[in-house]
Each structure stands twice: as structure tokens, then as C-alpha cells.
Motif scaffolding. Sequence first.
Motif: not given
Length: 137
Positions: A88-90, A95-101
Amino acid sequence: MSGARVRQSGRSQFADIALLLVLLFVTLFATTWIVERTTAEDAGSSARQTRQIHELPISADEKRQYRSMVHEGLVDKKTANQQVADNAPSEDKYPIEPLTLLATVLLLVGYLAFVYRVSFKEYREVIDHKFGKRGVG
């Protein structure tokens, strides 16, 4: 030190390999554990009722295909529901977590800098061994 060669002992090579294998298995275990735990939490928090194929928000052709697959025993209704929900479109699908990235980027940059430094040092040693030190006439 133009004629000296640095050799790594067999025990040291075995320790390097063992360390790399341990790190690999720890990484694989950790990622699998995190994914399974996250999936289990998602399944528990979204305890949805399994809908009939004709109730799913998909096209008539897709409904016909799912009915056929259910009839043939390729999937069950719960699996069909999950596949439709997953596709389903969402807005927050990935999601990208800035701290993890940031942590990932820093880890990769640090590792690549280490590999580059060690490789360049070994490259210089090979060049010095084969052709002599630079500037020596």
C-alpha cells in the motif's frame, strides 16, 4: 629496511580470520534479531482482522489473481492481506533515521580511511622493496 619483509605468523592470520568471522556473525545476528523484534512488535500492534479477498483495496484483476492463488493453495487469506498491506502507498514506507544514517556514514568513512591508510603503507613498502627508497640515488 629495503630488504626486510614483514611476515604475519599463522597464529596471527588465524586470529584475524576468527575476528572477522565473529564480527560477521555478530552483525548478522544483530540485524536479524532487530528485524524479527521489529516485525513482531508491528504484528502485535497492528493486530488486524483478516479481510476477505473481495474486501481488499486492490483492482478487480488483482482480486481475481488472489482468489485463484488461494484456491490453488499458493497463499492463504492472511498472506494476501499482508502482501496488500505491505504494498500500500505510504509516506513513511522507508523512514530514515538521521542519527542512524550519520552513525553508518561515520563508521564507513572511518573504516575506509583505515583501509586506505594501511593499504597505502603496504603499497609504499612494496615499492620501496622492489625499487629502493625514494630519493636514494
